[in-house]
Design a protein around this motif. Structure first.
Motif, PDB file in Angstrom:
ATOM      1  N   SER A 363       0.833  -1.206   0.000  1.00  0.00           N
ATOM      2  CA  SER A 363       0.000   0.000   0.000  1.00  0.00           C
ATOM      3  C   SER A 363       0.867   1.255   0.000  1.00  0.00           C
ATOM      4  O   SER A 363       0.503   2.277  -0.585  1.00  0.00           O
ATOM      5  CB  SER A 363      -0.938  -0.004   1.205  1.00  0.00           C
ATOM      6  N   ASP A 364       2.048   1.195   0.649  1.00  0.00           N
ATOM      7  CA  ASP A 364       2.946   2.350   0.675  1.00  0.00           C
ATOM      8  C   ASP A 364       3.499   2.657  -0.714  1.00  0.00           C
ATOM      9  O   ASP A 364       3.535   3.817  -1.144  1.00  0.00           O
ATOM     10  CB  ASP A 364       4.117   2.089   1.639  1.00  0.00           C
ATOM     11  N   THR A 365       3.962   1.632  -1.421  1.00  0.00           N
ATOM     12  CA  THR A 365       4.511   1.879  -2.757  1.00  0.00           C
ATOM     13  C   THR A 365       3.422   2.339  -3.717  1.00  0.00           C
ATOM     14  O   THR A 365       3.660   3.183  -4.591  1.00  0.00           O
ATOM     15  CB  THR A 365       5.197   0.613  -3.320  1.00  0.00           C
ATOM     16  N   LEU A 366       2.226   1.808  -3.569  1.00  0.00           N
ATOM     17  CA  LEU A 366       1.136   2.213  -4.451  1.00  0.00           C
ATOM     18  C   LEU A 366       0.779   3.680  -4.238  1.00  0.00           C
ATOM     19  O   LEU A 366       0.603   4.447  -5.191  1.00  0.00           O
ATOM     20  CB  LEU A 366      -0.092   1.337  -4.209  1.00  0.00           C
ATOM     21  N   LYS A 367       0.688   4.104  -2.985  1.00  0.00           N
ATOM     22  CA  LYS A 367       0.381   5.501  -2.702  1.00  0.00           C
ATOM     23  C   LYS A 367       1.471   6.420  -3.254  1.00  0.00           C
ATOM     24  O   LYS A 367       1.177   7.460  -3.848  1.00  0.00           O
ATOM     25  CB  LYS A 367       0.232   5.709  -1.184  1.00  0.00           C
ATOM     26  N   CYS A 368       2.711   6.039  -3.054  1.00  0.00           N
ATOM     27  CA  CYS A 368       3.816   6.882  -3.508  1.00  0.00           C
ATOM     28  C   CYS A 368       3.877   6.957  -5.036  1.00  0.00           C
ATOM     29  O   CYS A 368       4.173   8.008  -5.610  1.00  0.00           O
ATOM     30  CB  CYS A 368       5.145   6.362  -2.951  1.00  0.00           C
TER      31      CYS A 368
END
Length: 463
Positions: A363-368
């Motif tokens: 979820s962190d990489t997707l948001k970034c």
């Protein structure tokens, strides 16, 4: 960053379709050079052996400031110029028969000055030329130039007859009526369904309309990648740049495939670097020293998206970080914008190490990734608007920093990041990705928050 592991979508499109090849037809003095200079933000053509007022239709006129288009120039269809009409017809047929897309002719602008007195509007051969373009499935736009001169003439007629504040709107109304009666209707009678546009060189709205009409015609002929190259080559329509950014992004990066292809050596950072390269290429600024591809600008974008990444990282014993949740900056940068100071535009060491060491879809990489795309596009759009207010010139750090300062911390950026958090946190990130919804949501954010609304935002930040 280094995105060498990942292929560039823009580079592939340009290799196949570029440069955009356009033929501009018009008599000497009609304003062809001014039209090209304003539309593509160039000054000097790389042309040799041609005298003033002369042209060879086969010569490829190129521009050092904007190498993504080739101009072919032709004299107009003056009365009795049968030889020139035949040269144009021969050139069009030869170019449209080329096997490679990049060698074909992609569009034609037939430039005719808006008449301000009696006289002939269309020369002999115009109808034949328009029919040839239809037969060859070649996008052609009749460009009525110097509409501003007609408006000036109408204003002069009204001086002393109307109050000062009523002159301009009355002249505009009369000019539009004249244009419809003397230009649009005669063209419809000569060749129905032919696209025409009036332009004033002091009015970027008219130039934007011209390039967007050209884009729609190119796309209607089924040339999506050629249309992308056109959007990249022109330098007046932010709307076309936005559409091209969406088109390029959806080909790979917005679907998250790039993260799956990222090598362990460069991690997630390579994915963001590939996105950066493609998005900057789409906006095609005159950037001879690659400021938009440099570390300083990339650090600005990373600084923007860091708030969407992880705030705590466990570290290996060998790490040189003193704490596991440190957000210390790599370096303190100071940015002077107007009368205020924006500092700390570099990402933290912790965040950079996470970018380098992360290869998994989370979820962190997707948001970034989503934020990097939308934030970068929003800033590039602001840079374009700043450059439009200036004569053709290369980009400088001044425009980059002013655009960043206008966006950083703005309500638009806040709303974009809120939207990304809400989207990713609603359901599992991988499910959203596999369902094909991520690229749609990213595209929606671009369309909702980038565009005309930023003009107000820019004025507020600059005021």
């Amino acid at each position: 960053m280094s995105g060498s592991d990942l292929p560039s979508q823009v580079a592939e499109i340009i290799e196949e379709c570029s440069p955009f090849r356009i033929l501009v037809i018009g008599t000497t003095g009609v304003g062809k050079s001014t039209l090209i200079n304003y539309t593509f933000k160039v000054e000097h053509a790389n042309v040799s052996h041609l005298g003033a007022g002369k042209s060879n239709i086969d010569d490829e006129i190129t521009f050092l400031e904007n190498p993504l288009f080739i101009l072919h120039d032709s004299q107009g269809l003056e009365s009795g110029e049968v030889d020139n009409l035949n040269k144009i017809k021969d050139f069009v047929k030869r170019r449209m028969a080329e096997r490679k897309v990049k060698d074909r002719l992609h569009a034609v602008w037939l430039c005719i000055e808006v008449p301000r007195a009696g006289g002939r509007l269309f020369e002999t051969g115009t109808e034949e030329l328009l029919q040839l373009a239809r037969d060859e499935q070649l996008p052609i736009v009749v460009v009525f130039t110097k509409f501003d001169m007609l408006l000036l003439q109408e204003r002069n007629k009204l001086r002393g007859k109307l109050p000062k504040e009523e002159i301009a709107p009355a002249a505009e109304k009369q000019g539009e009526r004249f244009y419809e009666e003397r230009c649009v209707k005669p063209l419809a009678g000569l060749a129905g369904n032919t696209c025409c546009v009036k332009v004033s060189y002091n009015d970027y709205t008219s130039l934007i309309h011209l390039v967007e009409v050209t884009s729609r015609l190119v796309l209607s002929h089924g040339e999506e990648d050629v249309c992308v190259v056109w959007a990249i080559a022109q330098r007046v329509s932010a709307g076309l740049k936005l559409k091209a950014s969406v088109t390029v992004g959806m080909k790979r990066y917005w679907k998250g495939v790039s993260l799956k292809e990222t090598s362990c050596e460069n991690g997630f950072q390579a994915c963001l670097d590939a996105i950066h390269t493609d998005m900057v290429s789409v906006w095609n600024f005159n950037d001879p020293v690659d400021l938009l591809s440099g570390k300083e600008f990339k650090d600005m974008i990373l600084h923007l998206i860091e708030e969407l990444g992880p705030t705590k990282r466990t570290t290996d014993p060998g790490d040189d970080l003193t704490t596991t949740n440190t957000l210390e900056p790599i370096a303190q940068a100071v940015l002077l914008i107007g009368d205020h100071v924006a500092s700390a535009i570099c990402p933290s060491i912790t965040f950079v190490k996470w970018l380098l060491n992360t290869c998994d879809l989370t979820s962190d990489t997707l948001k970034c990734q989503m934020a990097y795309i939308v934030d970068l596009i929003a800033i590039l759009e602001r840079v374009l608007l700043l450059m439009l207010a200036k004569p053709p010139q290369s980009i400088s750090l001044t425009e980059i920093k002013e655009a960043f300062g206008a966006y950083n911390g703005s309500s638009i950026q806040t709303n974009i990041h809120k939207g990304i958090r809400r989207y990713v946190e609603e359901t599992d990130a991988v499910h959203q990705l596999d369902a094909g919804n991520t690229e749609k949501e990213t595209s929606r954010l671009v369309r909702e928050y980038c565009g005309a609304s930023i003009l107000t935002d820019l004025k507020l930040n600059r005021g």
